[in-house]
Design a protein around this motif. Structure first.
Motif, short mmCIF file in Angstrom:
data_model
loop_
_atom_site.label_atom_id
_atom_site.label_comp_id
_atom_site.label_asym_id
_atom_site.label_seq_id
_atom_site.Cartn_x
_atom_site.Cartn_y
_atom_site.Cartn_z
N HIS A 1 -48.13 -54.18 -7.36
CA HIS A 1 -47.72 -53.46 -8.53
C HIS A 1 -46.13 -53.29 -8.44
N ASP A 2 -45.56 -53.12 -7.09
CA ASP A 2 -44.12 -53.29 -6.92
C ASP A 2 -43.50 -54.42 -7.05
N ALA B 1 -54.40 -62.58 -3.40
CA ALA B 1 -53.78 -61.94 -4.29
C ALA B 1 -52.22 -61.89 -4.02
N GLU B 2 -51.74 -61.74 -2.72
CA GLU B 2 -50.28 -61.89 -2.28
C GLU B 2 -49.80 -63.19 -2.29
N GLU C 1 -55.77 -49.98 -1.02
CA GLU C 1 -54.69 -49.31 -1.84
C GLU C 1 -53.26 -49.57 -1.53
N ALA C 2 -52.92 -49.75 -0.20
CA ALA C 2 -51.67 -50.13 0.19
C ALA C 2 -51.00 -51.50 -0.29
N THR C 3 -51.84 -52.59 -0.41
CA THR C 3 -51.86 -53.70 -0.82
C THR C 3 -51.57 -53.77 -2.33
N ARG D 1 -40.99 -56.24 -10.36
CA ARG D 1 -39.60 -56.78 -10.11
C ARG D 1 -39.74 -58.32 -10.93
N ARG D 2 -40.83 -58.73 -11.32
CA ARG D 2 -40.69 -59.91 -11.80
C ARG D 2 -41.29 -59.75 -13.47
#
Length: 390
Positions: free
Chosen positions: A244-245, A213-214, A237-239, A249-250
């Motif tokens: 989402h952040d 995903a990253e 959840e942190a990932t 930005r994209r």
């Protein structure tokens, strides 16, 4: 759970008078597109830690504690429902033997045909054979199961041969074909602009999909394409928050945690990057879209084995080793330019398993009803006492 809900829908669409009870430890089961006359009972959840094995996902305590509760729920639900056909997914006795009381009860009262459903690949032959022996699967099948359904195509991967399963297991085995075609439901897909091409990334349930995903979220996408990322409900959840952040930005990336029906997204994508789980691969193959499979390799090699076998047949591309945005982006660029693998002729792999399941069920129902027994007063009394105790 998605596989099981698809089986249920195939049966209900073939015979609308069918009642279905789904038993699952996934609370998201109630969010899936379910057929009419279908109820879901969710069990206390069990999770698998990479180092420590299975344990309660939510509760404190031990695996034995949660298995005891799950066994009681399963036994009670199946005793009351008394299905004509019970389909058990993958593990014959469930987690920690939780299904044993229910299977004994169903066998004693008769009237229920029991099926063990297996995906095409369990693991590498060495691991699969060892676990089969440790779980005494052959003995369990002989005692409790009328048939074994393999949701695959023996010409692609034959577990009977690969795992050297005994003849009396092979005699009860039916290859349904992959549960590929017929997965589409009426559930709406996430909103995407149909005029703007997009590339799609799927990471299954998300438990071990963070790296892919990253990498996808940070990859350079082909010019003129958006990126759609479905993280799955179990991505940490942190990932998910970080993704989402990044998407905020994209202007060419959207992120969804859970999609009720991913099939329309797959069918509409210019290219698909996915992990190698059974459902994701079935959806990819049925869509005919060019696909890059990034298989999980630990703690199980099931996805790697499946992906490599299908890649050998020219049905998809595989990425193994370190997952980076550059490697994902490079494949997407080649695919957008026409360099990705597009699945060959329809005859290459059998994807029609869902269309065969209703006939298999009908045959088993006829056999099961011939063995139905009327409980004696003493048995009725025992069952009432059991329910009162529970």
């Amino acid at each position: 759970m998605r596989r099981t809900s698809l089986l249920a829908r195939a049966v209900v669409e073939a015979d609308p008078d069918t009642d279905v009870l789904l038993l699952s430890g996934a609370r998201e089961a109630t969010s899936l597109p379910l057929p009419e006359r279908t109820e879901v009972v969710t069990l206390p959840r069990v999770g698998k830690h990479p180092e420590h094995g299975y344990g309660p996902r939510t509760w404190s305590g031990t695996l034995e504690d949660v298995v005891h509760v799950r066994a009681g729920v399963l036994d009670g639900a199946l005793a009351a429902f008394r299905p004509d056909v019970l389909v058990v997914d993958k593990v014959p006795l469930g987690v920690g033997g939780e299904l044993l009381p229910a299977l004994r009860r169903l066998r004693a009262q008769g009237g229920t045909a029991c099926v063990l459903g297996l995906r095409d690949v369990l693991d590498t032959p060495e691991v699969a054979v060892r676990e089969w022996r440790e779980q005494r699967s052959t003995s369990v099948i002989e005692q409790f199961f009328d048939e074994v359904w393999v949701y695959g195509d023996a010409h692609v991967y034959d577990p009977l041969t690969e795992y050297a399963l005994p003849g009396h297991v092979a005699a009860r085995t039916v290859f349904t074909g992959y549960l590929g075609r017929g997965r589409t439901t009426a559930a709406p897909a996430p909103r995407t602009d149909p005029a703007e091409p997009y590339v799609l990334c799927l990471v299954g349930g998300g438990q071990d999909g963070a790296a892919l995903a990253e990498a996808f979220a940070a990859a350079t996408l082909p010019a003129g394409h958006r990126g759609v990322l479905v993280t799955g409900p179990y991505l940490p959840e942190a990932t998910r928050d970080q993704l989402h952040d990044l998407a905020a930005r994209r202007d060419d990336l959207e992120v969804h945690a859970f999609v009720r029906d991913v099939v329309p997204l797959v069918e509409g994508a210019a290219a698909v990057v996915t992990m190698g789980g059974y459902n994701s691969v079935c959806e990819l193959l049925a869509s005919g879209r060019p696909g890059l499979v990034v298989p999980r390799t630990h703690p199980r090699a099931e996805q790697l084995v499946r992906a490599c076998r299908l890649a050998d047949l020219g049905l998809l591309d595989v990425l193994v080793g370190t997952i980076t945005p550059e490697r994902v982006g490079a494949w997407l660029a080649r695919t957008a330019a026409g360099g990705g693998v597009l699945r060959r002729a329809e005859a290459d792999v059998d994807l029609d398993g869902l269309s065969r399941v209703p006939a298999l069920v009908d045959r088993l129902v006829a056999v099961a009803r011939e063995t139905t027994t009327v409980p004696t007063p003493s048995r009725v009394q025992q069952e009432e006492e059991h329910r009162a105790t529970a």
